[in-house]
Motif scaffolding. Sequence first.
Motif, PDB file in Angstrom:
ATOM      1  N   PHE A 130      25.610  61.091  24.716  1.00  0.00           N
ATOM      2  CA  PHE A 130      24.423  60.456  24.409  1.00  0.00           C
ATOM      3  C   PHE A 130      24.467  60.443  22.783  1.00  0.00           C
ATOM      4  N   ILE A 131      24.878  61.569  22.106  1.00  0.00           N
ATOM      5  CA  ILE A 131      25.097  61.754  20.824  1.00  0.00           C
ATOM      6  C   ILE A 131      26.046  60.677  20.156  1.00  0.00           C
ATOM      7  N   LEU A 132      27.102  60.763  20.804  1.00  0.00           N
ATOM      8  CA  LEU A 132      28.472  59.932  20.349  1.00  0.00           C
ATOM      9  C   LEU A 132      27.969  58.429  20.514  1.00  0.00           C
ATOM     10  N   SER A 133      27.343  58.145  21.731  1.00  0.00           N
ATOM     11  CA  SER A 133      26.864  56.688  21.853  1.00  0.00           C
ATOM     12  C   SER A 133      25.856  56.411  20.587  1.00  0.00           C
ATOM     13  N   LEU A 134      24.984  57.414  20.214  1.00  0.00           N
ATOM     14  CA  LEU A 134      24.104  56.901  19.101  1.00  0.00           C
ATOM     15  C   LEU A 134      24.753  56.812  17.534  1.00  0.00           C
ATOM     16  N   SER A 135      25.961  57.629  17.476  1.00  0.00           N
ATOM     17  CA  SER A 135      26.485  57.619  16.371  1.00  0.00           C
ATOM     18  C   SER A 135      27.333  56.740  16.191  1.00  0.00           C
ATOM     19  N   LEU A 138      24.728  52.421  18.784  1.00  0.00           N
ATOM     20  CA  LEU A 138      24.169  51.608  20.008  1.00  0.00           C
ATOM     21  C   LEU A 138      22.877  52.003  20.088  1.00  0.00           C
ATOM     22  N   PRO A 139      22.204  50.913  20.522  1.00  0.00           N
ATOM     23  CA  PRO A 139      20.701  51.060  20.485  1.00  0.00           C
ATOM     24  C   PRO A 139      20.285  52.310  21.655  1.00  0.00           C
ATOM     25  N   LEU A 140      19.129  52.709  21.389  1.00  0.00           N
ATOM     26  CA  LEU A 140      18.846  53.887  22.202  1.00  0.00           C
ATOM     27  C   LEU A 140      18.741  53.852  23.561  1.00  0.00           C
ATOM     28  N   LEU A 141      18.231  52.719  23.968  1.00  0.00           N
ATOM     29  CA  LEU A 141      18.245  52.423  25.809  1.00  0.00           C
ATOM     30  C   LEU A 141      19.989  52.437  26.090  1.00  0.00           C
ATOM     31  N   ALA A 142      20.520  51.616  25.048  1.00  0.00           N
ATOM     32  CA  ALA A 142      22.019  51.352  25.626  1.00  0.00           C
ATOM     33  C   ALA A 142      22.297  52.742  25.577  1.00  0.00           C
ATOM     34  N   ALA A 143      22.412  53.700  24.560  1.00  0.00           N
ATOM     35  CA  ALA A 143      23.003  54.974  24.545  1.00  0.00           C
ATOM     36  C   ALA A 143      22.370  55.793  25.839  1.00  0.00           C
ATOM     37  N   LEU A 144      21.298  55.509  26.141  1.00  0.00           N
ATOM     38  CA  LEU A 144      20.720  56.446  27.294  1.00  0.00           C
ATOM     39  C   LEU A 144      21.279  55.847  28.874  1.00  0.00           C
ATOM     40  N   GLY A 145      21.560  54.494  28.672  1.00  0.00           N
ATOM     41  CA  GLY A 145      22.195  54.039  29.975  1.00  0.00           C
ATOM     42  C   GLY A 145      23.693  54.458  30.006  1.00  0.00           C
ATOM     43  N   VAL A 146      24.349  54.597  28.753  1.00  0.00           N
ATOM     44  CA  VAL A 146      25.648  55.185  28.947  1.00  0.00           C
ATOM     45  C   VAL A 146      25.722  56.208  29.273  1.00  0.00           C
TER      46      VAL A 146
END
Length: 203
Positions: A130-135, A138-146
Amino acid sequence: GNAIPLPDHDARTQIIKQDNAQHYKQCPTMHERFPHIYFFDEWMDQMAEIIGVRPKATEYLTSLEDLKTYFFGAPMPLRYRIKGIGKIDNAAETYKQRVKKVWGNAFGQWAATSVLIHFFTPYLLTALVFILSLSANLPLLAALGVSIAFFLVYYFVDLVRYVFEVLVARTLSIAAGVFFIKRLKKQAPDYQQPSVFQTLEES
């Protein structure tokens, strides 16, 4: 007066079917060879649930030591003599002391640490994804989905789970062992000059 009625025939049959399906899902090869063998801890808790003596986590929230007793306590008879039918005075305190004795030495603490590491590894990895996706912007919802997708893949794809267990959980467990190794050496019994001698009385 103390008799506990068993579930009716249909309920017992359903329990057997559920247990059988779960056993096959968890250990298909073992189930094919030994279909009558089940996990002892789970079986004991199931039987304890039927007669109303199974411990509940909410009963062990009074302290961290009590919570450790609940999660790390083995299904020894005292665990099911704390309440309900067959209750024994001071069973709760005696059980806590026995669990503390088992897990209180360096080896027990290492084992407990390893259990916690393996338990929390998927959650920590999911948080890292999740942290790597945000960094990666990626949008918050996309990071949450990943993150959710990774968590589901981890739990349902055996090969992925095995790789991360070996690379992460096992590595951290070995690192924890290095931390405890000095204490293990200090607590090793001295077989040349033992502090306790076992003697046999002559008949």
